[in-house]
Design a protein around this motif. Structure first.
Motif, mmCIF file in Angstrom:
data_model
loop_
_atom_site.group_PDB
_atom_site.id
_atom_site.type_symbol
_atom_site.label_atom_id
_atom_site.label_comp_id
_atom_site.label_asym_id
_atom_site.label_seq_id
_atom_site.Cartn_x
_atom_site.Cartn_y
_atom_site.Cartn_z
ATOM 1 N N VAL A 189 -0.050 50.350 63.239
ATOM 2 C CA VAL A 189 -1.275 49.406 63.046
ATOM 3 C C VAL A 189 -0.682 48.114 62.778
ATOM 4 N N TYR A 190 0.259 48.054 61.763
ATOM 5 C CA TYR A 190 0.729 46.578 61.232
ATOM 6 C C TYR A 190 1.337 45.816 62.883
ATOM 7 N N ILE A 191 1.873 46.623 63.586
ATOM 8 C CA ILE A 191 2.551 45.744 64.742
ATOM 9 C C ILE A 191 1.279 45.508 65.581
ATOM 10 N N ALA A 192 0.318 46.282 65.636
ATOM 11 C CA ALA A 192 -1.009 45.665 66.529
ATOM 12 C C ALA A 192 -1.642 44.475 65.607
ATOM 13 N N ILE A 193 -1.555 44.394 64.472
ATOM 14 C CA ILE A 193 -2.238 43.411 63.848
ATOM 15 C C ILE A 193 -1.319 42.168 64.159
ATOM 16 N N VAL A 194 0.003 42.182 63.933
ATOM 17 C CA VAL A 194 0.945 40.862 64.272
ATOM 18 C C VAL A 194 0.562 40.664 65.638
ATOM 19 N N ALA A 195 0.513 41.689 66.636
ATOM 20 C CA ALA A 195 0.129 41.369 68.161
ATOM 21 C C ALA A 195 -0.871 40.538 68.422
ATOM 22 N N ALA A 196 -2.109 41.046 67.754
ATOM 23 C CA ALA A 196 -3.479 40.393 67.998
ATOM 24 C C ALA A 196 -3.323 38.942 67.374
ATOM 25 N N PHE A 197 -2.890 39.041 66.199
ATOM 26 C CA PHE A 197 -2.701 37.215 65.755
ATOM 27 C C PHE A 197 -1.798 36.562 66.662
ATOM 28 N N ALA A 198 -0.710 37.031 67.319
ATOM 29 C CA ALA A 198 0.142 36.427 67.947
ATOM 30 C C ALA A 198 -0.421 36.004 69.387
ATOM 31 N N PHE A 199 -1.383 36.799 69.930
ATOM 32 C CA PHE A 199 -2.122 36.641 71.149
ATOM 33 C C PHE A 199 -2.999 35.235 70.775
ATOM 34 N N ALA A 200 -3.756 35.375 69.627
ATOM 35 C CA ALA A 200 -4.586 34.414 69.222
ATOM 36 C C ALA A 200 -3.992 33.116 69.059
ATOM 37 N N ALA A 201 -2.971 33.047 68.646
ATOM 38 C CA ALA A 201 -2.062 31.834 68.352
ATOM 39 C C ALA A 201 -1.578 31.278 69.479
ATOM 40 N N ARG A 202 -1.232 32.352 70.644
ATOM 41 C CA ARG A 202 -0.805 31.818 72.033
ATOM 42 C C ARG A 202 -1.892 31.109 72.473
ATOM 43 N N GLU A 203 -2.994 31.588 72.570
ATOM 44 C CA GLU A 203 -4.324 31.051 73.070
ATOM 45 C C GLU A 203 -4.676 29.736 72.512
ATOM 46 N N TRP A 204 -4.193 29.449 71.314
ATOM 47 C CA TRP A 204 -4.559 28.004 70.698
ATOM 48 C C TRP A 204 -3.425 27.326 71.142
ATOM 49 N N TYR A 205 -2.054 27.604 71.268
ATOM 50 C CA TYR A 205 -0.905 26.640 71.536
ATOM 51 C C TYR A 205 -0.711 26.388 72.938
ATOM 52 N N ASN A 206 -1.049 27.473 73.940
ATOM 53 C CA ASN A 206 -0.581 27.301 75.438
ATOM 54 C C ASN A 206 -1.352 25.931 75.998
ATOM 55 N N PRO A 207 -2.676 25.542 75.692
ATOM 56 C CA PRO A 207 -3.268 24.485 76.357
ATOM 57 C C PRO A 207 -2.389 23.180 75.881
ATOM 58 N N LYS A 208 -2.317 23.338 74.725
ATOM 59 C CA LYS A 208 -1.628 21.746 74.003
ATOM 60 C C LYS A 208 -0.034 21.794 74.654
ATOM 61 N N LYS A 209 0.641 22.985 74.749
ATOM 62 C CA LYS A 209 1.879 22.862 75.258
ATOM 63 C C LYS A 209 1.670 22.636 76.745
ATOM 64 N N LEU A 210 0.832 23.034 77.602
ATOM 65 C CA LEU A 210 0.580 22.600 78.921
ATOM 66 C C LEU A 210 0.388 21.229 79.122
ATOM 67 N N ARG A 211 -0.452 20.633 78.277
ATOM 68 C CA ARG A 211 -0.715 19.238 78.505
ATOM 69 C C ARG A 211 0.462 18.481 78.094
ATOM 70 N N ARG A 212 0.920 18.621 76.891
ATOM 71 C CA ARG A 212 2.457 18.095 77.028
ATOM 72 C C ARG A 212 3.293 18.107 78.071
ATOM 73 N N SER A 213 3.534 19.309 78.547
ATOM 74 C CA SER A 213 4.566 19.327 79.709
ATOM 75 C C SER A 213 4.221 18.461 80.890
ATOM 76 N N LEU A 214 2.913 18.574 81.210
ATOM 77 C CA LEU A 214 2.070 17.872 82.208
ATOM 78 C C LEU A 214 2.380 16.371 82.233
ATOM 79 N N THR A 215 1.819 15.986 80.909
ATOM 80 C CA THR A 215 2.043 14.668 80.870
ATOM 81 C C THR A 215 3.760 14.074 80.955
ATOM 82 N N GLU A 216 4.653 14.769 80.394
ATOM 83 C CA GLU A 216 5.997 14.453 80.454
ATOM 84 C C GLU A 216 6.418 14.499 82.007
#
Length: 190
Positions: free
Chosen positions: A66-93
């Protein structure tokens, strides 16, 4: 020679690209990303509640799962927040690395042509162009956007965004264009 109402060369700075790509993300990427982020966060909170209240008699192994599933779900949520910002920075570079190529727009009655212009070849005669070695990559063919139902023209303070569908967009800066030329571009919306 095409019958254009407007034909002009322009450049897109990396800063303007970053701003325009940010607007593209706001319209097409962030809504979906937010939905997934909310879903993963709700799953994580639900699992956390299960872990706190319903796991009192569970085995250690079940608790770890259960604790691993909690961490994984929070990690996926953080990834959804971070990936668009990372992609924008990468494309701009990537755009910065290209420099500022010159583009050309041609606006017709029911279409827009966009192409890349080479400063090195624009001054050459046809005979001189024939002497260019074949191993040099030619410029890509112009892209034609039909001003039909799938065409979108979005106007912002510093630029226009031209789109056919939702996968590809083109940036047309307002800088360097007269008001009549901007009105010609705006007429594509009608």
């Amino acid at each position: 020679m095409e019958n254009y109402r407007l034909e002009k060369e322009y450049k897109v700075s990396p800063e303007l690209f970053s701003e325009a790509y940010g607007e593209f993300q706001k319209k097409f990427v962030y809504p979906k990303s937010r939905i997934y982020m909310i879903i993963f966060t709700v799953i994580a909170v639900a699992l956390l509640c299960v872990g706190i209240f319903a796991m009192s008699g569970a085995s250690t192994r079940q608790k770890y799962i259960v604790y691993i599933a909690i961490v994984a779900a929070f990690a996926f949520a953080a990834r959804e927040w971070y990936n668009p910002k990372k992609l924008r920075r990468s494309l701009t570079e990537s755009v910065k690395a290209l420099g500022e190529p010159v583009y050309k727009i041609g606006v017709g009655d029911k279409f827009v042509d966009i192409s890349t212009v080479s400063d090195d070849l624009s001054e050459l005669s046809d005979e001189e162009k024939e002497d260019i070695p074949e191993d040099i990559d030619p410029l890509p063919e112009k892209t034609r956007l039909a001003a039909d139902d799938s065409f979108q023209l979005m106007e912002y303070e510093r630029f226009f965004m031209l789109m056919s569908g939702k996968e590809m967009f083109y940036i047309l800066p307002k800088e360097g264009f007269s008001e009549n030329e901007l009105d010609t571009v705006r007429s594509l919306k009608k």
